[in-house]
Design an enzyme around this catalytic site. Sequence first.
Site, PDB file in Angstrom:
ATOM      1  N   MET A  27      -9.982 -25.528   4.887  1.00 33.29           N
ATOM      2  CA  MET A  27      -9.016 -25.028   5.859  1.00 33.29           C
ATOM      3  C   MET A  27      -9.225 -25.662   7.226  1.00 33.29           C
ATOM      4  SD  MET A  27      -6.982 -23.139   4.206  1.00 33.29           S
ATOM      5  CE  MET A  27      -6.065 -22.502   5.599  1.00 33.29           C
ATOM      6  N   GLU A  73     -16.291 -16.661   5.555  1.00 32.99           N
ATOM      7  CA  GLU A  73     -15.804 -15.293   5.724  1.00 32.99           C
ATOM      8  C   GLU A  73     -16.981 -14.314   5.749  1.00 32.99           C
ATOM      9  OE1 GLU A  73     -12.007 -14.283   5.816  1.00 32.99           O
ATOM     10  OE2 GLU A  73     -12.703 -16.062   6.861  1.00 32.99           O
ATOM     11  N   LYS A 104     -19.080 -14.755  12.097  1.00 35.90           N
ATOM     12  CA  LYS A 104     -17.888 -15.000  12.913  1.00 35.90           C
ATOM     13  C   LYS A 104     -18.035 -14.371  14.300  1.00 35.90           C
ATOM     14  CE  LYS A 104     -14.431 -15.480   9.199  1.00 35.90           C
ATOM     15  NZ  LYS A 104     -13.906 -16.823   9.521  1.00 35.90           N
ATOM     16  N   SER A 156      -7.877 -13.841   7.096  1.00 40.67           N
ATOM     17  CA  SER A 156      -6.872 -12.814   6.798  1.00 40.67           C
ATOM     18  C   SER A 156      -7.528 -11.643   6.088  1.00 40.67           C
ATOM     19  CB  SER A 156      -5.761 -13.378   5.912  1.00 40.67           C
ATOM     20  OG  SER A 156      -6.240 -13.596   4.602  1.00 40.67           O
ATOM     21  N   HIS A 208      -3.462 -17.267  11.004  1.00 36.57           N
ATOM     22  CA  HIS A 208      -3.772 -17.477   9.596  1.00 36.57           C
ATOM     23  C   HIS A 208      -2.880 -18.547   8.992  1.00 36.57           C
ATOM     24  CE1 HIS A 208      -3.573 -15.922   5.225  1.00 36.57           C
ATOM     25  NE2 HIS A 208      -4.587 -16.746   5.352  1.00 36.57           N
ATOM     26  N   ASN A 252      -3.213 -22.410   2.536  1.00 41.20           N
ATOM     27  CA  ASN A 252      -3.727 -23.620   1.886  1.00 41.20           C
ATOM     28  C   ASN A 252      -2.739 -24.140   0.832  1.00 41.20           C
ATOM     29  OD1 ASN A 252      -5.670 -25.618   1.258  1.00 41.20           O
ATOM     30  ND2 ASN A 252      -6.466 -24.373  -0.419  1.00 41.20           N
ATOM     31  N   GLU A 276       0.682 -16.833   9.961  1.00 39.56           N
ATOM     32  CA  GLU A 276       0.683 -15.451  10.419  1.00 39.56           C
ATOM     33  C   GLU A 276      -0.112 -15.374  11.720  1.00 39.56           C
ATOM     34  OE1 GLU A 276       0.796 -12.556   6.579  1.00 39.56           O
ATOM     35  OE2 GLU A 276      -0.992 -13.808   6.750  1.00 39.56           O
ATOM     36  N   ASN A 321      -1.094 -11.317   2.135  1.00 37.72           N
ATOM     37  CA  ASN A 321      -2.128 -10.876   1.197  1.00 37.72           C
ATOM     38  C   ASN A 321      -2.028  -9.385   0.907  1.00 37.72           C
ATOM     39  OD1 ASN A 321      -3.181 -13.402   0.776  1.00 37.72           O
ATOM     40  ND2 ASN A 321      -4.771 -13.203   2.332  1.00 37.72           N
TER      41      ASN A 321
END
Length: 736
Positions: free
Chosen positions: A340, A418, A423, A445, A466, A469, A478, A516
């Site tokens: 990403m 993630e 983060k 997300s 967001h 992919n 988003e 999602n």
Amino acid sequence: MQIFRSATLVVERDPEGALALILDVPDRSVNVVNCQVMADLDAALDSVAASKAPLLVVRSGKKSGFIAGADLQELVRIPDAASAEAFSARGQQLFAKLAAVPMPTIAAISGVCLGGGLELALACDYRLVFDKPSTQLGLPEVELGLLPAWGGTQRLPRLVGLERALRMILDRKRLNAAEAFRWGLADGLAATESELREQFACLAARAVGQGKRRFPSSFLFSGRWRGPLRTWRQRLLESTPLGRRLLFQATQRHMRRRLPDDMPAPFEALEAVRTGVYHGMAAGLAYERSAAGRLAGSMACRNLIQLFFQTQKSEKLPEELRGVTPAEVHRVGVVGAGTMGAGIAQLAAFKGCKVVVQEVNQAALDAGLERIEGLFRKAVERRLLTEPEALERLAAIQGTLQWDGFDSVDVVVEAALENLDAKKAVFRELEARTRPDTVLATNTSSLPVERLQEDLKHPERVAGMHFFNPVHKMPLVEVARAPASSASALATLMHWAVRLGKTPVLVRDSPGFAVNRVLTPYLNEAVLLVTEGWAIEHVDRVMKRFGMPMGPLELLDQIGLDVAAHVAQAMQPVLAGRLGPNAAFEKMYRAGLLGQKSGRGFYLYGGRKPKGNVQAQQLLRSEKSAVSSPALPAAARAVEGRERMVLLMVNEAALGLSEQVTANAEALNLALVLGAGWAPHRGGPLRYADDRGLADIVQSLTALAARYGRRFEPCSELKHRAEANKPFTQPLHALV
């Protein structure tokens, strides 16, 4: 010297006597064909016909391109099928008039030449194309549930051949300049301004010397088909009645196998071409007109045009951000150079930004930069960039193991692993390393953006951005508003997303955002069907017939089963009590069945075509669901399986809207179509609910809940709207 002038075009005579018809529709960034243009062109052609000029050149007065197509704002105001048929007839007559002017005609094409624009160019005798990345020629009307209705289904096959024309009309293939020349759609090709002048002089001399191209005229209105035979394949397939019949039959079989249900436009377009071949152009044009009348009022056409306008509308800031001035983005930081991160960095550089990419070690950074270089190579192969342009944009990307260059960036997009703690540490570092006005965005997300704002001195700088992919292909972004996110930060991200060529949708910071959130119950149900004994390929085939570009299990393989398991876990706060964790995800993850990234998932990869994975089938069937599908005939079972997957998405979309995940139903529908591939011709889950009838949706969900459990219980928003007969979406004219 001008010989004609109107609101949208001018006709000029040069010293040699040749005429130039220059189209420049006022107050539009691109030329479109509307009623005013048609009236002006009709009057201009009378002046042209009386001029006794040796040559007519049709070109655009705009740098943006030739003509982008018909004006859809006028199309949606057509009240009924008879009016749509009359609109088609008017365009056919106008372009026939252009084809019949006494002097030879040249269409000079640079930039977009689509739909009605290409149909106009086809009515000219010759076409000259300027070879630059923005030049594309096509008839994409079926993307909007329509067909080329101004002679395109008749003239194009006679110029490039049947099979090639069908690819352009049915598969919406858009040709670049070189392809147009190679296919015979263009008669001249130029790559530079000086070459353009030379090629124009040569083509003009040829046109004046040879006169109008009469080769179509002897058979266009006869029943005898004659088309170009430039290749051995055309000679084999298109030169005999048997070959043409086999071509049409194979095309129809392919369409029935690949196209979703309730999508009539491609079949109408095929029949228009076939009618013209077997019965002559006059019959083909008559069929084209009648098909235009039928399609203009179809549900698929209405939904596709609505999505088009909603996409256009999303290029402007949403109502809640109006009046906010977004910052311009010239320098971008990207944290993380995985799939990403590399995709985001490459896209930003492709669009002209300076980019700095940060990674934790040299091996990861080198791998990321290699991914970025590979994406630029593909862009060159697809003729989106020249090699020097790709090298120049690649040079605008630098890598760092520290934070070099982050002190001058306008936006940072974090795309690290993630892990919430990791983060949060990144954002604390970014707050210290960047300017006070730098916007800090996360690509997550599955994790709450609000948690990343914790412990920061200026949480208003942080929002979600967001991407999907693969970044360079997926159109949706988003933009997530967390409680402390400032309007300025959100407006900057929305504005930048449009500059990147994406369609942004503003969403509320909640698990899964919009896409999602709605996808998770759907994907979960698809896996449950496999545990109940459904074949993997059957599950996917059912949803592709509904209109999804790929089936849910194919999608899971593309996402990765490890990522899917993580997202499903993150979604529990909004799904708890309705949908528990699915043990099948974890079991496949432990078995190493991660999807495409591992070569094995629901399908086996590595061959010419993915095959259903028997190991996954057996593994999941050992995970028996609480309730198995009742004994039903195969057809009824397929219908019920589709209902289970589709209605869970409808229900979740309605629940999400009630929680204000998006500002309105149109935005949520757009997000699902662009981000999840929801069947475009059905307009999104909430448009589908309106079209089908909310009372029927509630009744069907209630019946499924009685059979399979509370995950199918219709939400209160659905029940309330069904009782009040209050649809989710606005009429099409309200969006124009």
